[in-house]
Enzyme design. Structure first.
Site, PDB file in Angstrom:
ATOM      1  CD  GLU A 187      -1.285   0.363   3.686  1.00 55.98           C
ATOM      2  OE1 GLU A 187      -2.254   1.139   3.542  1.00 55.98           O
ATOM      3  OE2 GLU A 187      -1.095  -0.304   4.723  1.00 55.98           O
ATOM      4  CD  GLU A 242      -5.871   0.888   8.191  1.00 52.41           C
ATOM      5  OE1 GLU A 242      -4.985   0.099   8.504  1.00 52.41           O
ATOM      6  OE2 GLU A 242      -5.841   1.578   7.137  1.00 52.41           O
TER       7      GLU A 242
END
Length: 284
Positions: free
Chosen positions: A158, A259
């Protein structure tokens, strides 16, 4: 109800237990997630170092089993996150720590049926050439991809956002996908995927619909938080119904990781009012 609103309600949610329910000990968080209506969760590496005592691993494993919560994603050891670390694998001084963690993390994931492992790249080291850092990262990511492949799992890579992680090695979707492609080319396995974290990409000023359209075939997981404050969806600027509808349209069928941080002064259990309880289960 519009197509975008219907898509929003049909998502498979997984709650991140390293940023939510942090008021509880780690082993109590799976049960708390279940009580809040979730049957899937993901984790950063919040255990005691890269090779924690077996008893600690067993206790965490049993906590998920007892709660009836599926572990859907697990980070490899990323160092001291609270102290500013953002991964280990590109940093020569920390490379062995990452390698020591690979088998441990993969083993824990496998024991809980988790088939996605996330590897944070790491902050840049000032006195080491960038090319050397990237070469080391490729070696370590290839090792992680091979280990993940051994249990039928994907390896995730990521981008983080520059305002919060200015020294991180991957600060755009383009950077992260280039690494994904390089690892797949090196291993020939094709199991390395892009973790499309919409919060980080938004904070970097990226065009989120364009990112989804361009990299749809590389997306292995999606995480969300509203921008700019990283709180619950609907608290900020992002149009999540439209973004999730687009993910549906391009064929993404995986989980959506929650998240985000609870609003200051609000308990984690009370931070899901935006999502009706009956829609929190991943078994939709």
């Amino acid at each position: 109800m519009t197509a975008a609103e219907q898509s929003w309600l049909n998502q498979r949610w997984t709650v991140n237990l390293s940023i939510l329910f942090t008021e509880l000990p780690l082993v109590e968080r799976p049960a708390a997630a279940k009580a809040a209506g979730f049957d899937a969760a993901e984790l950063w590496w919040t255990l005691d170092g890269p090779t924690p005592p077996q008893a600690e691993l067993d206790a965490l494993r049993q906590a998920f089993v007892d709660a009836g919560v599926q572990l859907t994603g697990l980070n490899f050891d990323a160092g001291n996150m609270a102290g500013g670390d953002k991964g280990l694998l590109s940093r020569p001084a920390d490379s062995q720590r990452f390698r020591d963690n690979i088998a441990v993390a993969v083993g824990l994931a496998d024991s809980l049926g988790c088939r996605a492992l996330n590897a944070l790249y790491g902050n840049r080291v000032d006195d080491v050439p960038v090319a050397e850092q990237d070469e080391l990262a490729l070696e370590n990511l290839a090792l992680a991809a091979q280990a993940a492949n051994g249990i039928g799992a994907v390896l995730l890579v990521e981008a983080l956002n520059a305002p919060e992680a200015p020294q991180y090695g991957l600060l755009s979707s383009k950077d992260a996908v280039a690494v994904v492609d390089a690892v797949n080319a090196a291993t020939g396995l094709g199991n390395t995927k892009f973790l499309c974290d919409l919060y980080h990409l938004a904070r970097n000023g990226e065009d989120l619909p364009a990112v989804i359209a361009e990299y749809a075939d590389r997306i292995g997981h999606v995480q969300i938080a509203d921008a700019p404050a990283r709180n619950f969806p609907g608290s900020g600027e992002l149009d999540f119904p439209a973004l999730l509808a687009q993910l549906d349209a391009v064929g993404y069928e995986g989980y959506i990781g929650l998240e985000y941080k609870a609003v200051a002064g609000v308990a984690s259990v009370d931070s899901f009012e935006w999502l009706p309880r009956e829609l929190r289960s991943s078994a939709l």
